[in-house]
Design an enzyme around this catalytic site. Structure first.
Site, PDB file in Angstrom:
ATOM      1  N   TYR A  19      36.691  12.726   2.780  1.00 18.48           N
ATOM      2  CA  TYR A  19      35.478  13.074   2.031  1.00 18.48           C
ATOM      3  C   TYR A  19      35.011  14.477   2.410  1.00 18.48           C
ATOM      4  CZ  TYR A  19      30.688  12.913   0.328  1.00 18.48           C
ATOM      5  OH  TYR A  19      29.511  13.206  -0.301  1.00 18.48           O
ATOM      6  N   GLU A  41      24.992   7.619  -3.016  1.00 16.32           N
ATOM      7  CA  GLU A  41      23.951   8.097  -2.094  1.00 16.32           C
ATOM      8  C   GLU A  41      22.795   7.098  -2.017  1.00 16.32           C
ATOM      9  OE1 GLU A  41      24.190  10.436   0.016  1.00 16.32           O
ATOM     10  OE2 GLU A  41      25.750  11.747  -0.768  1.00 16.32           O
ATOM     11  N   TRP A  49      27.334   5.896   6.155  1.00 10.03           N
ATOM     12  CA  TRP A  49      28.156   6.495   5.096  1.00 10.03           C
ATOM     13  C   TRP A  49      29.566   5.928   5.176  1.00 10.03           C
ATOM     14  CZ3 TRP A  49      27.316   8.055   0.591  1.00 10.03           C
ATOM     15  CH2 TRP A  49      28.193   8.886  -0.094  1.00 10.03           C
TER      16      TRP A  49
END
Length: 185
Positions: A19, A41, A49
């Site tokens: 990512y 998000e 995350w």
């Protein structure tokens, strides 16, 4: 070669490293990809995350590849399906926000031609101004979510450490990106 602090020492096949290297801070133009990033998000709120990145493919499948029109048309049966899907985050407020926000993006597309154009019509703004604008339009969008969404999609300056090899790359991508709002004729 130094990496951002959270990425140092991670193997190349680690979800965070992938990512970081391929997506984080890269300017996004596609409304579908912008919507996907917003939903991810929002779902990260209160969680790691890492959890979201590991479930990203499940999210894509559950939310019909983030086709905005499909998500905007979800019924109560779709809500129930999502809330019973162990592969994603089963939070009613977050699921409802995804559907509501898809509906809002469709309205923005009608007025501005695209979600991207709506963002660009407000560009540039401070973080605080962005949060106010997003809160008027969308659900489940606080300061951290809006900030991460705009940074991760390239609309705010890169959060990469200056000695990270991705910093210069992202800054160049942002320099080449057309941040001007264009009305459709």
């Amino acid at each position: 070669m130094s990496y951002c602090t959270f990425c140092q020492g991670l193997p190349e096949d680690n979800v965070h490293r992938i990512y970081h290297d391929k997506y984080y801070g890269h300017p996004i133009e596609s409304d579908r990809e912008l919507f996907e990033r917003l939903v991810l998000e929002i779902n990260q709120a209160g969680l790691s995350w890492d959890t979201i990145l590991k479930k990203q493919e499940n999210f894509r499948e559950a939310f019909d590849e983030f086709v905005i029109e499909k998500v905007a048309a979800y019924t109560e049966q779709d809500r129930s399906r999502l809330l019973n899907n162990a592969g994603i985050i089963r939070n009613k407020l977050k699921v409802n926000a995804a559907i509501h926000n898809a509906q809002q993006i469709i309205e923005l597309q009608k007025e501005f031609g695209s979600f991207k154009n709506w963002i660009l019509s407000h560009y540039p703004k401070s973080k605080e101004e962005w949060v106010k604008i997003f809160k008027k339009q969308f659900k489940f969008v606080g300061g951290e979510i809006v900030n991460e969404f705009l940074q991760s999609s390239g609309y705010l300056p890169t959060p990469h450490d200056k000695d990270c090899p991705k910093y210069a790359e992202i800054e160049q991508l942002r320099a080449d990106f057309d941040f001007s709002f264009k009305t459709s004729s």
